[in-house]
Write a protein that holds these residues in place. Structure first.
Motif, mmCIF file in Angstrom:
data_model
loop_
_atom_site.group_PDB
_atom_site.id
_atom_site.type_symbol
_atom_site.label_atom_id
_atom_site.label_comp_id
_atom_site.label_asym_id
_atom_site.label_seq_id
_atom_site.Cartn_x
_atom_site.Cartn_y
_atom_site.Cartn_z
ATOM 1 N N THR A 103 -8.901 9.556 -3.145
ATOM 2 C CA THR A 103 -10.016 8.538 -3.122
ATOM 3 C C THR A 103 -9.244 7.133 -3.738
ATOM 4 O OG1 THR A 103 -11.570 10.150 -3.435
ATOM 5 C CG2 THR A 103 -12.300 7.917 -3.976
ATOM 6 N N LYS A 104 -8.674 7.158 -4.807
ATOM 7 C CA LYS A 104 -7.779 6.139 -5.364
ATOM 8 C C LYS A 104 -6.824 5.510 -4.527
ATOM 9 C CE LYS A 104 -8.323 7.715 -10.060
ATOM 10 N NZ LYS A 104 -7.801 8.221 -11.331
ATOM 11 N N MET A 105 -6.320 5.970 -3.491
ATOM 12 C CA MET A 105 -5.222 5.506 -2.622
ATOM 13 C C MET A 105 -6.002 4.950 -1.215
ATOM 14 S SD MET A 105 -2.751 8.768 -1.484
ATOM 15 C CE MET A 105 -2.021 7.615 -0.406
ATOM 16 N N GLY A 106 -7.082 5.050 -1.390
ATOM 17 C CA GLY A 106 -8.138 4.637 -0.307
ATOM 18 C C GLY A 106 -8.017 5.621 0.920
ATOM 19 N N GLY A 107 -7.560 6.747 0.934
ATOM 20 C CA GLY A 107 -7.497 7.972 1.872
ATOM 21 C C GLY A 107 -6.484 7.873 2.923
ATOM 22 N N ARG A 108 -5.475 7.412 2.498
ATOM 23 C CA ARG A 108 -4.313 7.143 3.226
ATOM 24 C C ARG A 108 -3.443 8.269 3.318
ATOM 25 N NH1 ARG A 108 -5.061 2.032 1.260
ATOM 26 N NH2 ARG A 108 -3.646 2.339 -0.406
ATOM 27 N N VAL A 109 -3.972 9.410 4.050
ATOM 28 C CA VAL A 109 -3.366 10.760 4.156
ATOM 29 C C VAL A 109 -3.425 11.043 5.616
ATOM 30 C CG1 VAL A 109 -3.238 13.126 3.516
ATOM 31 C CG2 VAL A 109 -4.030 11.330 1.820
ATOM 32 N N PHE A 110 -2.000 11.092 6.305
ATOM 33 C CA PHE A 110 -1.966 11.470 7.583
ATOM 34 C C PHE A 110 -1.128 12.763 8.068
ATOM 35 C CE2 PHE A 110 -2.333 7.022 6.785
ATOM 36 C CZ PHE A 110 -3.205 6.418 7.581
ATOM 37 N N LEU A 111 -1.088 13.094 9.256
ATOM 38 C CA LEU A 111 -0.416 14.277 9.632
ATOM 39 C C LEU A 111 1.061 14.111 9.809
ATOM 40 C CD1 LEU A 111 -0.669 17.247 10.226
ATOM 41 C CD2 LEU A 111 -1.130 16.553 12.566
ATOM 42 N N THR A 112 1.175 12.899 10.501
ATOM 43 C CA THR A 112 2.756 12.522 10.804
ATOM 44 C C THR A 112 2.989 11.342 10.387
ATOM 45 O OG1 THR A 112 2.114 11.740 13.007
ATOM 46 C CG2 THR A 112 2.684 14.069 12.893
ATOM 47 N N VAL A 113 4.237 10.776 10.468
ATOM 48 C CA VAL A 113 4.659 9.796 9.896
ATOM 49 C C VAL A 113 4.545 8.684 10.835
ATOM 50 C CG1 VAL A 113 6.820 8.235 9.324
ATOM 51 C CG2 VAL A 113 6.927 10.460 8.512
ATOM 52 N N GLY A 114 4.506 8.817 12.258
ATOM 53 C CA GLY A 114 4.101 7.878 13.270
ATOM 54 C C GLY A 114 2.520 7.584 13.224
ATOM 55 N N GLU A 115 1.571 8.495 12.806
ATOM 56 C CA GLU A 115 0.226 8.008 12.809
ATOM 57 C C GLU A 115 0.223 7.141 11.532
ATOM 58 O OE1 GLU A 115 -2.008 11.786 12.417
ATOM 59 O OE2 GLU A 115 -1.622 12.575 14.472
ATOM 60 N N ALA A 116 1.041 7.303 10.445
ATOM 61 C CA ALA A 116 0.607 6.560 9.291
ATOM 62 C C ALA A 116 1.278 5.320 9.737
ATOM 63 C CB ALA A 116 1.623 7.239 8.105
ATOM 64 N N VAL A 117 2.189 4.816 10.296
ATOM 65 C CA VAL A 117 2.638 3.928 10.765
ATOM 66 C C VAL A 117 1.844 2.851 11.598
ATOM 67 C CG1 VAL A 117 4.570 2.352 11.829
ATOM 68 C CG2 VAL A 117 5.216 4.270 10.239
ATOM 69 N N ASP A 118 1.506 3.647 12.717
ATOM 70 C CA ASP A 118 0.262 2.994 13.383
ATOM 71 C C ASP A 118 -0.781 2.720 12.652
ATOM 72 O OD1 ASP A 118 2.218 3.197 15.493
ATOM 73 O OD2 ASP A 118 1.295 5.199 16.280
ATOM 74 N N ALA A 119 -1.516 3.420 11.956
ATOM 75 C CA ALA A 119 -2.631 3.381 11.207
ATOM 76 C C ALA A 119 -2.688 2.168 10.131
ATOM 77 C CB ALA A 119 -3.370 4.410 10.692
ATOM 78 N N CYS A 120 -1.630 2.033 9.255
ATOM 79 C CA CYS A 120 -1.340 1.201 8.312
ATOM 80 C C CYS A 120 -1.375 -0.156 8.936
ATOM 81 C CB CYS A 120 -0.535 1.663 7.481
ATOM 82 S SG CYS A 120 -0.807 3.430 6.456
ATOM 83 N N LEU A 121 -0.252 -0.267 9.744
ATOM 84 C CA LEU A 121 0.295 -1.827 10.375
ATOM 85 C C LEU A 121 -0.678 -2.076 11.066
ATOM 86 C CD1 LEU A 121 4.233 -1.094 10.634
ATOM 87 C CD2 LEU A 121 2.879 -1.960 8.764
ATOM 88 N N GLY A 122 -1.485 -1.155 11.968
ATOM 89 C CA GLY A 122 -2.489 -1.644 12.899
ATOM 90 C C GLY A 122 -3.466 -2.095 12.167
ATOM 91 N N GLU B 167 0.785 -1.181 -0.173
ATOM 92 C CA GLU B 167 -0.038 0.008 0.051
ATOM 93 C C GLU B 167 0.591 1.373 -0.006
ATOM 94 O OE1 GLU B 167 -2.303 -0.253 3.470
ATOM 95 O OE2 GLU B 167 -3.832 -1.840 2.592
ATOM 96 N N LEU B 168 0.107 2.350 -0.420
ATOM 97 C CA LEU B 168 1.021 3.700 -0.515
ATOM 98 C C LEU B 168 0.240 4.541 0.625
ATOM 99 C CD1 LEU B 168 2.957 5.720 -1.575
ATOM 100 C CD2 LEU B 168 1.399 6.204 -3.383
ATOM 101 N N ALA B 169 0.922 5.208 1.446
ATOM 102 C CA ALA B 169 0.511 6.308 2.300
ATOM 103 C C ALA B 169 1.272 7.607 2.116
ATOM 104 C CB ALA B 169 0.287 5.477 3.779
ATOM 105 N N ILE B 170 0.607 8.558 2.266
ATOM 106 C CA ILE B 170 1.368 9.926 2.622
ATOM 107 C C ILE B 170 1.065 10.634 3.525
ATOM 108 C CG2 ILE B 170 1.217 10.251 -0.110
ATOM 109 C CD1 ILE B 170 -0.981 12.282 0.031
#
Length: 431
Positions: free
Chosen positions: A406-425, A385-388
């Motif tokens: 929308t195409k990437m599933g809305g994976r847009v986060f404020l910080t890298v830590g939030e992205a890691v926790d959200a995607c891997l969680g 997956e791709l997140a920004i």
């Protein structure tokens, strides 16, 4: 050099080769050494007063008045000894008074108006460029700021008024600025005093300048030049940034072997090439988490940073993702993702998500959006997956308009830590 050596026929070119050739030809013909002796004598006097002024601060006025003293003494010396009869070149007759007004001669229906306009535009560009370069060189020495817009307004206003009396195109004179600098002038008041003095001299004292030797005027200019050459600054640039040193050397050798315009052009071209190279091949860095914190930083700069085995975190070190660098960035990220997969000894895919830190990215164009979409599709085909994270408002606004979020599933986060926790969680929850 023409005035110092008393050479009547000299080259109009300013490169060192043409100047040395002109000197070599003139020296092998008949020339009078009196000009050289007189000029060097007063050049030594000016340099000596400058040395004394630096050693004894109470005599600060001595180097400031040395050029004026040199002009007065040399004029009296030539007048009393009639040295002009023995080959010393002098100013001779100077037309008294100011130029008469010529605004009534202005014509707009002349058949040559187009050629004049084209020439004027070229002259204006060269004059502004050269004057700004000279101004910035003195500004760097004295530690003040040059406003380019104010400089252009001043040049334009000055030349419009000067054209009413058929003056030459005026700009920031290198030689005159150097003389002012060496005399210790600090503000624009020195130019006002100089202008008033020139007006008074043109009205009243032109006859007194008849016997002023040209060699002494040349000596005054030459005395100001050594202080403008700073090898320590060149070495400092070399030590800090090799590419900036290349710009410096390009400008130096361009002026030395061609002209000021060529030197400036060489510096500008090298600077643009440097910018283009950095834009086409921007740096990318892999991020890791500092132990015990939520801070993610470059693993090469901070070896203690820990990489996540299931998340590849990339930061693009560029302010713009555009047609020039989008494909390079995409290929670099895909290469990293592929290498992470190949490094797994069991052939099992470990990287589940690629997180793209966009905190440095100021803007993006259609080519950049297309490359991100292609990157998303390539990663998805490989089961990743791709997140920004932390995109600027200009970037996220365009991504939303392009329907990329929308195409990437809305994976847009404020910080890298939030992205890691959200995607891997989410991945762990799915398992």
């Amino acid at each position: 050099m023409k005035g110092l050596l008393g050479i009547a026929h000299f080259t109009n070119k300013t490169d060192v080769i043409s100047v040395m050739q002109a000197i070599w030809r003139s020296v092998h013909q008949y020339w009078n050494p009196h000009n050289f002796i007189l000029g060097c004598s007063f050049l030594s006097f000016i340099k000596l007063t400058r040395f004394v002024g630096k050693r004894n601060r109470k005599l600060f006025w001595l180097p400031a008045t040395a050029p004026l003293i040199s002009v007065v003494l040399s004029t009296l010396l030539v007048y009393l000894t009639r040295a002009d009869k023995h080959g010393v070149m002098i100013i001779k007759h100077i037309k008294k008074g100011l130029n008469p007004g010529s605004i009534h001669e202005l014509q707009f229906n002349n058949p040559h108006i187009g050629e004049v306009a084209k020439t004027g535009l070229i002259v204006a560009v060269i004059a502004i460029t050269e004057a700004t370069a000279v101004g910035r060189s003195f500004a760097s020495i004295k530690g003040y700021h040059i406003n380019g817009n104010q400089e252009m307004v001043a040049f334009g206003f000055m030349n419009i008024l000067g054209s009413f009396t058929s003056c030459y195109v005026a700009t920031g004179s290198f030689s005159r600025s150097a003389v002012n600098f060496s005399a210790g002038c600090e503000t624009a008041m020195s130019n006002i005093v100089m202008a008033i003095t020139v007006i008074i001299s043109l009205e009243l004292f032109t006859r007194l300048l008849y016997f002023t030797p040209i060699a002494v005027l040349s000596a005054i200019i030459l005395s100001a030049l050594p202080g403008l050459v700073d090898p320590h600054e060149a070495y400092y640039i070399w030590k800090v940034d090799k590419l900036d040193f290349l710009v410096c050397i390009g400008a130096f050798f361009g002026v030395l072997f061609a002209s000021v315009e060529i030197g400036l052009l060489a510096a500008v071209i090298i600077s643009f090439v440097k910018i283009i190279i950095f834009s086409i091949r921007p740096g990318t860095e892999e991020l890791g988490r500092l132990p015990g914190t939520d801070i993610f930083c470059d693993v090469n700069q901070y070896p203690m940073a820990v990489k996540n085995s299931k998340a590849l975190i990339i930061r693009v070190k560029s302010g713009l993702l555009c047609f020039a660098n989008a494909n390079f960035v995409k290929e670099k990220i895909m290469k990293w993702a592929t290498e992470e997969e190949e490094n797994d000894s069991q052939g099992k895919r470990t990287v589940q998500v690629v997180i793209l830190d966009m905190s440095n990215l100021m803007n993006i164009d259609m080519s950049g959006i297309a490359s991100l979409l292609e990157l998303q599709n390539n990663l998805a085909s490989g089961g990743m997956e791709l997140a920004i994270t932390n995109p600027k408002w200009q970037v996220i606004h365009k991504l939303r308009l392009a329907n990329f979020v929308t195409k990437m599933g809305g994976r847009v986060f404020l910080t890298v830590g939030e992205a890691v926790d959200a995607c891997l969680g989410a991945k762990m929850a799915a398992v």
